[in-house]
Scaffold this motif. Structure first.
Motif, PDB file in Angstrom:
ATOM      1  N   ASN A  24      15.935  -1.331   4.481  1.00  0.00           N
ATOM      2  CA  ASN A  24      16.693  -1.673   3.283  1.00  0.00           C
ATOM      3  C   ASN A  24      16.931  -0.384   2.497  1.00  0.00           C
ATOM      4  OD1 ASN A  24      17.353  -2.387   0.599  1.00  0.00           O
ATOM      5  ND2 ASN A  24      16.262  -4.319   0.767  1.00  0.00           N
ATOM      6  N   PRO A  25      18.198  -0.068   2.194  1.00  0.00           N
ATOM      7  CA  PRO A  25      18.498   1.190   1.495  1.00  0.00           C
ATOM      8  C   PRO A  25      17.710   1.372   0.189  1.00  0.00           C
ATOM      9  CG  PRO A  25      20.515   0.092   2.177  1.00  0.00           C
ATOM     10  CD  PRO A  25      19.389  -0.845   2.488  1.00  0.00           C
ATOM     11  N   ARG A  26      17.304   0.281  -0.410  1.00  0.00           N
ATOM     12  CA  ARG A  26      16.531   0.348  -1.651  1.00  0.00           C
ATOM     13  C   ARG A  26      15.232   1.130  -1.453  1.00  0.00           C
ATOM     14  NH1 ARG A  26      16.172  -5.096  -3.529  1.00  0.00           N
ATOM     15  NH2 ARG A  26      17.724  -4.590  -5.078  1.00  0.00           N
ATOM     16  N   TYR A  27      14.696   1.143  -0.220  1.00  0.00           N
ATOM     17  CA  TYR A  27      13.378   1.724   0.021  1.00  0.00           C
ATOM     18  C   TYR A  27      13.402   3.049   0.776  1.00  0.00           C
ATOM     19  CZ  TYR A  27      12.076  -2.816  -1.703  1.00  0.00           C
ATOM     20  OH  TYR A  27      11.953  -3.922  -2.498  1.00  0.00           O
ATOM     21  N   VAL A  28      14.558   3.658   0.935  1.00  0.00           N
ATOM     22  CA  VAL A  28      14.646   4.935   1.640  1.00  0.00           C
ATOM     23  C   VAL A  28      13.882   6.029   0.900  1.00  0.00           C
ATOM     24  CG1 VAL A  28      16.241   6.760   2.401  1.00  0.00           C
ATOM     25  CG2 VAL A  28      16.765   4.360   2.865  1.00  0.00           C
ATOM     26  N   GLN A  29      14.015   6.087  -0.411  1.00  0.00           N
ATOM     27  CA  GLN A  29      13.292   7.095  -1.198  1.00  0.00           C
ATOM     28  C   GLN A  29      11.780   6.877  -1.110  1.00  0.00           C
ATOM     29  OE1 GLN A  29      14.159   9.897  -2.438  1.00  0.00           O
ATOM     30  NE2 GLN A  29      12.366  10.415  -3.639  1.00  0.00           N
ATOM     31  N   LEU A  30      11.349   5.627  -1.136  1.00  0.00           N
ATOM     32  CA  LEU A  30       9.922   5.326  -0.992  1.00  0.00           C
ATOM     33  C   LEU A  30       9.431   5.804   0.369  1.00  0.00           C
ATOM     34  CD1 LEU A  30       7.253   4.062  -1.909  1.00  0.00           C
ATOM     35  CD2 LEU A  30       8.104   1.867  -1.035  1.00  0.00           C
ATOM     36  N   LEU A  34       6.474   8.595   0.900  1.00  0.00           N
ATOM     37  CA  LEU A  34       5.283   8.263   1.679  1.00  0.00           C
ATOM     38  C   LEU A  34       5.148   9.161   2.905  1.00  0.00           C
ATOM     39  CD1 LEU A  34       5.411   4.388   1.386  1.00  0.00           C
ATOM     40  CD2 LEU A  34       3.636   5.885   0.445  1.00  0.00           C
ATOM     41  N   SER A  35       6.253   9.433   3.570  1.00  0.00           N
ATOM     42  CA  SER A  35       6.173  10.301   4.752  1.00  0.00           C
ATOM     43  C   SER A  35       5.755  11.717   4.367  1.00  0.00           C
ATOM     44  CB  SER A  35       7.490  10.309   5.532  1.00  0.00           C
ATOM     45  OG  SER A  35       8.494  10.989   4.826  1.00  0.00           O
ATOM     46  N   ASP A  36       6.075  12.119   3.134  1.00  0.00           N
ATOM     47  CA  ASP A  36       5.666  13.433   2.620  1.00  0.00           C
ATOM     48  C   ASP A  36       4.277  13.384   1.972  1.00  0.00           C
ATOM     49  OD1 ASP A  36       8.093  14.470   3.461  1.00  0.00           O
ATOM     50  OD2 ASP A  36       9.004  14.407   1.459  1.00  0.00           O
ATOM     51  N   GLN A  37       3.633  12.231   2.011  1.00  0.00           N
ATOM     52  CA  GLN A  37       2.310  11.995   1.419  1.00  0.00           C
ATOM     53  C   GLN A  37       2.269  12.328  -0.073  1.00  0.00           C
ATOM     54  OE1 GLN A  37      -0.849  13.656   3.810  1.00  0.00           O
ATOM     55  NE2 GLN A  37      -0.321  12.364   5.537  1.00  0.00           N
ATOM     56  N   LYS A  38       3.326  12.016  -0.752  1.00  0.00           N
ATOM     57  CA  LYS A  38       3.386  12.167  -2.211  1.00  0.00           C
ATOM     58  C   LYS A  38       2.983  10.818  -2.815  1.00  0.00           C
ATOM     59  CE  LYS A  38       6.737  15.885  -2.174  1.00  0.00           C
ATOM     60  NZ  LYS A  38       8.062  16.343  -2.593  1.00  0.00           N
ATOM     61  N   TRP A  39       1.683  10.566  -2.806  1.00  0.00           N
ATOM     62  CA  TRP A  39       1.154   9.252  -3.133  1.00  0.00           C
ATOM     63  C   TRP A  39       1.448   8.825  -4.570  1.00  0.00           C
ATOM     64  CZ3 TRP A  39       0.749   7.750   1.464  1.00  0.00           C
ATOM     65  CH2 TRP A  39       0.168   8.512   2.467  1.00  0.00           C
ATOM     66  N   ASN A  80       4.660  -2.491   4.742  1.00  0.00           N
ATOM     67  CA  ASN A  80       4.787  -1.814   6.036  1.00  0.00           C
ATOM     68  C   ASN A  80       4.897  -0.303   5.864  1.00  0.00           C
ATOM     69  OD1 ASN A  80       4.630  -4.177   7.520  1.00  0.00           O
ATOM     70  ND2 ASN A  80       6.839  -4.456   7.623  1.00  0.00           N
ATOM     71  N   LEU A  81       5.648   0.140   4.864  1.00  0.00           N
ATOM     72  CA  LEU A  81       5.789   1.580   4.624  1.00  0.00           C
ATOM     73  C   LEU A  81       4.464   2.198   4.194  1.00  0.00           C
ATOM     74  CD1 LEU A  81       9.266   1.587   2.836  1.00  0.00           C
ATOM     75  CD2 LEU A  81       8.741   2.492   5.118  1.00  0.00           C
ATOM     76  N   TRP A  82       3.790   1.580   3.249  1.00  0.00           N
ATOM     77  CA  TRP A  82       2.512   2.109   2.768  1.00  0.00           C
ATOM     78  C   TRP A  82       1.479   2.165   3.897  1.00  0.00           C
ATOM     79  CZ3 TRP A  82       0.773   4.552  -1.448  1.00  0.00           C
ATOM     80  CH2 TRP A  82       1.563   4.547  -2.589  1.00  0.00           C
ATOM     81  N   VAL A  83       1.384   1.091   4.659  1.00  0.00           N
ATOM     82  CA  VAL A  83       0.399   1.025   5.739  1.00  0.00           C
ATOM     83  C   VAL A  83       0.697   2.074   6.806  1.00  0.00           C
ATOM     84  CG1 VAL A  83      -0.455  -0.432   7.630  1.00  0.00           C
ATOM     85  CG2 VAL A  83      -0.229  -1.383   5.328  1.00  0.00           C
TER      86      VAL A  83
END
Length: 173
Positions: A24-30, A34-39, A80-83
């Motif tokens: 979902n495009p809404r969650y691309v920034q999230l 997360l992939s950059d580990q910027k918690w 799913n993204l967080w996990v």
């Protein structure tokens, strides 16, 4: 690179592209945070997106009724993204497993202490302010996301948050 290598290379690009565009495009920034580990930034982004979905951007908080009707699909996507990017250290499903664990057994005070949102002293819960939390993989499992539940420490709203995670079957065994 030969023709076969070019075709294989393009196929790999297509697979990566389709995985990105299926989100979902809404969650691309999230996903990027997360992939950059910027918690910390990902926690803030999670709250922003949840407020947006619930139509509560101005209020910057969710009420019990907002959690009750929050779309399960969005919760599942965020979880799913967080996990995935925390390697199962953070996420709604991680929080649910802690909530339902034998030592916590749906006791809110025990849950708060276990995930590091606060402490219990003299049978009274003290919930930390967001500014007192750390944001790295050394913090307790399940501590994040937290910003979306933070509204001055309203326990009833936080219980409704957990209830919605369960009713949406996020992280069911």
């Amino acid at each position: 690179m030969g023709v076969a290598g070019l075709i294989l290379g393009l196929a790999g690009v297509q697979i990566i592209y389709s995985q990105i565009t299926s989100l979902n495009p809404r969650y691309v920034q999230l996903q990027k945070l997360l992939s950059d580990q910027k918690w910390k930034e990902a926690d803030d982004e999670t709250a922003q997106k949840m407020w947006e979905v619930a139509g509560r951007q101005q209020e910057r908080s969710l009420r019990e009724e907002d959690f009750e009707k929050f779309p399960c699909e969005d919760l599942r996507t965020i979880d799913n993204l967080w996990v995935k990017y925390s390697k199962e250290h953070f996420g709604f499903s991680v929080q649910r497993h802690i909530w339902e664990s034998a030592d916590v057994n749906s006791d809110f005070d025990k849950f708060i202490a276990r995930v590091g949102w606060g402490i219990t002293q003299d049978n009274k819960i003290t919930i930390y302010g967001l500014n007192l939390l750390s944001f790295d993989l050394t913090i307790p499992k399940g501590q994040l996301p937290v910003a979306v539940t933070y509204d001055g420490g309203n326990i009833t709203t936080r219980k409704k948050y957990m209830s919605r995670i369960i009713s949406c079957d996020i992280g069911a065994n």
